[in-house]
Design a protein around this motif. Structure first.
Motif, PDB file in Angstrom:
ATOM      1  N   PRO A 188      27.008  33.715  35.378  1.00  0.00           N
ATOM      2  CA  PRO A 188      28.475  33.555  35.863  1.00  0.00           C
ATOM      3  C   PRO A 188      28.895  34.714  36.929  1.00  0.00           C
ATOM      4  CG  PRO A 188      28.423  34.176  33.556  1.00  0.00           C
ATOM      5  CD  PRO A 188      26.941  34.026  34.111  1.00  0.00           C
ATOM      6  N   VAL A 189      29.973  34.280  37.665  1.00  0.00           N
ATOM      7  CA  VAL A 189      30.580  35.455  38.511  1.00  0.00           C
ATOM      8  C   VAL A 189      31.973  35.529  38.161  1.00  0.00           C
ATOM      9  CG1 VAL A 189      31.222  36.564  40.633  1.00  0.00           C
ATOM     10  CG2 VAL A 189      28.716  35.412  40.163  1.00  0.00           C
ATOM     11  N   HIS A 190      32.600  36.518  37.774  1.00  0.00           N
ATOM     12  CA  HIS A 190      34.042  36.654  37.759  1.00  0.00           C
ATOM     13  C   HIS A 190      34.450  37.678  38.697  1.00  0.00           C
ATOM     14  CE1 HIS A 190      33.439  35.196  33.322  1.00  0.00           C
ATOM     15  NE2 HIS A 190      32.263  35.664  33.513  1.00  0.00           N
ATOM     16  N   TRP A 191      35.673  37.170  39.429  1.00  0.00           N
ATOM     17  CA  TRP A 191      36.189  37.826  40.515  1.00  0.00           C
ATOM     18  C   TRP A 191      37.105  38.852  39.679  1.00  0.00           C
ATOM     19  CZ3 TRP A 191      35.280  38.721  45.524  1.00  0.00           C
ATOM     20  CH2 TRP A 191      34.014  37.921  46.118  1.00  0.00           C
ATOM     21  N   ILE A 192      36.879  40.226  39.740  1.00  0.00           N
ATOM     22  CA  ILE A 192      37.978  41.226  39.197  1.00  0.00           C
ATOM     23  C   ILE A 192      38.332  42.155  40.407  1.00  0.00           C
ATOM     24  CG2 ILE A 192      38.038  42.687  37.266  1.00  0.00           C
ATOM     25  CD1 ILE A 192      36.053  41.282  35.571  1.00  0.00           C
ATOM     26  N   ASN A 193      39.684  42.149  40.499  1.00  0.00           N
ATOM     27  CA  ASN A 193      40.458  43.209  41.473  1.00  0.00           C
ATOM     28  C   ASN A 193      39.520  42.750  42.812  1.00  0.00           C
ATOM     29  OD1 ASN A 193      42.063  44.085  39.601  1.00  0.00           O
ATOM     30  ND2 ASN A 193      40.467  45.491  38.748  1.00  0.00           N
ATOM     31  N   GLY A 194      39.047  41.756  43.437  1.00  0.00           N
ATOM     32  CA  GLY A 194      38.601  41.458  44.451  1.00  0.00           C
ATOM     33  C   GLY A 194      36.950  41.895  44.616  1.00  0.00           C
ATOM     34  N   TRP A 195      36.267  42.169  43.125  1.00  0.00           N
ATOM     35  CA  TRP A 195      34.927  42.262  43.405  1.00  0.00           C
ATOM     36  C   TRP A 195      34.273  41.254  42.530  1.00  0.00           C
ATOM     37  CZ3 TRP A 195      33.080  45.958  46.080  1.00  0.00           C
ATOM     38  CH2 TRP A 195      33.712  47.111  46.501  1.00  0.00           C
ATOM     39  N   PRO A 196      33.096  40.579  42.996  1.00  0.00           N
ATOM     40  CA  PRO A 196      32.484  39.707  42.259  1.00  0.00           C
ATOM     41  C   PRO A 196      31.339  40.170  41.179  1.00  0.00           C
ATOM     42  CG  PRO A 196      31.465  40.032  44.427  1.00  0.00           C
ATOM     43  CD  PRO A 196      32.616  40.893  44.384  1.00  0.00           C
ATOM     44  N   VAL A 197      31.984  40.162  40.214  1.00  0.00           N
ATOM     45  CA  VAL A 197      31.431  40.775  38.982  1.00  0.00           C
ATOM     46  C   VAL A 197      30.428  39.992  38.542  1.00  0.00           C
ATOM     47  CG1 VAL A 197      31.480  41.957  36.564  1.00  0.00           C
ATOM     48  CG2 VAL A 197      33.395  42.491  38.317  1.00  0.00           C
ATOM     49  N   ILE A 198      29.020  40.547  38.500  1.00  0.00           N
ATOM     50  CA  ILE A 198      27.945  39.400  38.023  1.00  0.00           C
ATOM     51  C   ILE A 198      27.669  39.642  36.486  1.00  0.00           C
ATOM     52  CG2 ILE A 198      25.576  38.829  38.554  1.00  0.00           C
ATOM     53  CD1 ILE A 198      25.978  39.786  41.413  1.00  0.00           C
ATOM     54  N   GLY A 199      27.618  38.583  35.781  1.00  0.00           N
ATOM     55  CA  GLY A 199      27.192  38.500  34.307  1.00  0.00           C
ATOM     56  C   GLY A 199      28.591  38.589  33.564  1.00  0.00           C
ATOM     57  N   GLU A 200      28.446  38.899  32.389  1.00  0.00           N
ATOM     58  CA  GLU A 200      29.577  38.841  31.470  1.00  0.00           C
ATOM     59  C   GLU A 200      30.171  40.320  31.477  1.00  0.00           C
ATOM     60  OE1 GLU A 200      32.744  37.524  29.318  1.00  0.00           O
ATOM     61  OE2 GLU A 200      30.937  36.426  30.153  1.00  0.00           O
ATOM     62  N   PRO A 201      31.289  40.440  32.082  1.00  0.00           N
ATOM     63  CA  PRO A 201      32.130  41.902  32.245  1.00  0.00           C
ATOM     64  C   PRO A 201      32.232  42.483  31.080  1.00  0.00           C
ATOM     65  CG  PRO A 201      33.409  40.233  33.352  1.00  0.00           C
ATOM     66  CD  PRO A 201      32.365  39.210  32.373  1.00  0.00           C
ATOM     67  N   ASP A 202      31.812  43.875  30.927  1.00  0.00           N
ATOM     68  CA  ASP A 202      31.937  44.992  29.877  1.00  0.00           C
ATOM     69  C   ASP A 202      33.473  45.180  29.855  1.00  0.00           C
ATOM     70  OD1 ASP A 202      29.714  44.648  28.405  1.00  0.00           O
ATOM     71  OD2 ASP A 202      28.773  45.990  30.210  1.00  0.00           O
ATOM     72  N   LYS A 203      33.855  46.059  29.031  1.00  0.00           N
ATOM     73  CA  LYS A 203      35.256  46.774  29.218  1.00  0.00           C
ATOM     74  C   LYS A 203      35.679  47.431  30.475  1.00  0.00           C
ATOM     75  CE  LYS A 203      36.084  47.334  23.834  1.00  0.00           C
ATOM     76  NZ  LYS A 203      35.986  48.108  22.898  1.00  0.00           N
TER      77      LYS A 203
END
Length: 529
Positions: free
Chosen positions: A299-314
């Protein structure tokens, strides 16, 4: 106590990952999937969506046809539908059956893109430079491959079409760069309108770091994104640059953390958005094992305009994810794993070891059979590796599933003295051959592993059935039958291995150490996993 708890958590995570890589994979049939979604050697991936269809490419090194093209409708079930390069000699004569000296070389990573109403694939080899082809249908035919640049020491290229139609090309010089005496410089070029020529005067270095490669270019919401990977103390990680201009200045960010022992460094891949707006990343695992470098869907999570790959850590940096819910409604392909050789061309799952000798195989000489004519292997000072120097070896990827059974039926009635034909597993580090050898008119069952022969019974009939079966541990065992019903085990267990960036291959071999004489007719081949 905190240290012990962290250690235990790390061990549990490692055990969980090992469990995922040892049999559980793909569609679980209950609304969820497990990674990898493809537990075989699907290395150097890139992927795109066009309409409701998803397409990916995977490097093939010395195997022919080259650069596999895959298709999916649900991101979980994939099938090979074509290859970009039908003739490897258009790239180099060293990839032909009479050379066979490019293990670990040949077709490396590339990119697939869709623009100007065509599919475009660019790729490189470390010795011959960059090549491209295009097609209106990804299932083929693909245009004859065209050499874009004859150069050594470069890899991991990607094409990009900007909103104004200008074409760009990005790639890594992993050798020493004469511009600034550093390795792994990432260069950006403009291309001619037809995409077949680099405009050398536009050459610009946009990044340099340790091991920086796996390049992809994207444009999201008017902003340019440069995807790449690099080597950090934790391992090879995914990186991203973004800018309002292709020439910078660039902001840079790490997108994932890796644990080499447990997640095997996911990195090469492609970003995908579903019609509903969800984002995913199809990637290979960069650390190879006996099955090669398998493919996972993260999965990809867009955080602050960045495509974070995998499950985001803290820290908002992603980590490996081993399971998830269906990203799309399931649409399984109708493909079967049995080949009856009754078509005018080979199924796209098949790849020869090197460009085959065209006059030594046929699907028309006997209808419903694959005929393989025997000829002598290339002379070698390593007789235990004869399979690496023998033409007419037709292969498929060996999968890391809980249960694998490969069975082939071969008509051996036209064999000649000196001929050896049957079923094989091979990589550049280890190999096994199981089949029939003829000497003085007598056909005998022979199991050969790394040059050591074990001889069995004499075979009197016209046909023989050969079988290999293995589990998620990659330990293969062979069996044979003379009636297609009752099978008897033969030979010692054989551990499948990885070598020269490739996983184990299973398939059919046929050669004659004495010369061009004899043939076999393969009736059918079936792979259940």
């Amino acid at each position: 106590m905190k240290f012990i708890l962290l250690l235990l958590c790390g061990q549990l995570a490692g055990l969980f990952a090992v469990a995922q890589m040892n049999g559980k994979w793909g569609d679980q049939g209950n609304g969820t999937y497990h990674n990898p979604v493809l537990p075989g050697d699907f290395s150097d991936l890139d992927a795109i969506r066009v309409g409701d269809d998803y397409y990916a490419i995977s490097s093939t090194m010395q195997f022919s046809p080259g650069m596999a093209v895959l298709h999916s409708r649900d991101l979980i079930h994939w099938e090979i539908i074509s290859h970009v390069v039908d003739d490897l000699t258009r790239i180099s004569p060293n990839l032909n059956w009479d050379r066979m000296n490019c293990y670990g070389r040949g077709i490396w990573a590339g990119s697939i893109r869709y623009y100007q109403h065509k599919f475009w694939v660019y790729f490189g080899t470390p010795d011959d430079g960059f090549f491209m082809s295009s097609a209106t249908d990804p299932a083929g035919p693909w245009e004859p491959v065209h050499q874009v640049w004859n150069i050594k020491g470069w890899d991991d290229c990607c094409s990009f079409c900007d909103d104004d139609g200008q074409l760009y090309f990005i790639a890594t010089n992993f050798a020493m760069d004469p511009k600034n005496s550093k390795k792994y410089n990432i260069h950006l070029f403009k291309m001619s309108p037809d995409g077949k020529r680099l405009l050398m005067e536009s050459d610009t270095i946009i990044h340099q770091s340790h091991g920086s490669e796996a390049n992809k270019l994207y444009k999201f919401d008017g902003r340019y994104y440069h995807y790449f990977s690099e080597v950090k103390p934790e391992g090879r990680v995914i990186m991203m640059e973004r800018s309002n201009s292709l020439y910078g200045p660039w902001e840079i960010r790490q997108l994932n953390h890796v644990d080499k022992a447990s997640d095997r460094e996911p990195n090469q891949g492609g970003l995908l958005q579903t019609p509903s707006g969800k984002w995913f990343f199809l990637t290979h695992h960069g650390s190879g094992d006996w099955e090669g470098r398998p493919a996972s869907l993260l999965p990809v999570h867009w955080i602050n305009g960045w495509p974070v790959i995998g499950e985001p850590d803290k820290d908002t940096i992603g980590h490996m994810v081993w399971s998830g819910v269906y990203p799309l409604p399931i649409q399984k392909p109708a493909a079967t794993n049995e080949d009856l050789f009754n078509n005018h061309q080979l199924n796209a799952r098949w790849e020869w070891n090197y460009q085959p000798r065209a006059d030594k195989w046929s699907l028309t000489a006997r209808r419903g059979y694959l005929r393989l004519y025997a000829f002598a292997p290339i002379p070698s000072n390593k007789p235990d590796n004869v399979i690496l120097r023998a033409g007419n070896t037709l292969t498929q990827r060996s999968m890391r599933a809980q249960h694998n059974v490969v069975t082939v039926k071969i008509d051996i009635s036209h064999m000649a003295d000196g001929q050896y034909s049957g079923l094989t597993h091979f990589s550049t580090t280890s190999n096994s051959l199981f089949g029939i050898r003829q000497e003085n008119g007598i056909r005998t069952l022979v199991y050969c592993t790394n040059g050591k022969d074990t001889t069995g019974m004499r075979i009197h009939g016209k046909a023989v059935w050969l079988r290999s079966f293995w589990g998620a541990d990659g330990v293969s065992r062979y069996a044979y039958s003379t009636d297609g019903k009752s099978y008897q085990s033969f030979g010692e267990p054989f551990q499948l291995t990885w070598g020269s960036y490739r996983g184990d291959r299973t398939g059919i071999f046929n050669f004659n150490r004495r010369g061009d004489e004899g043939y076999v007719d393969v009736d059918w081949f079936k792979y259940d996993y």
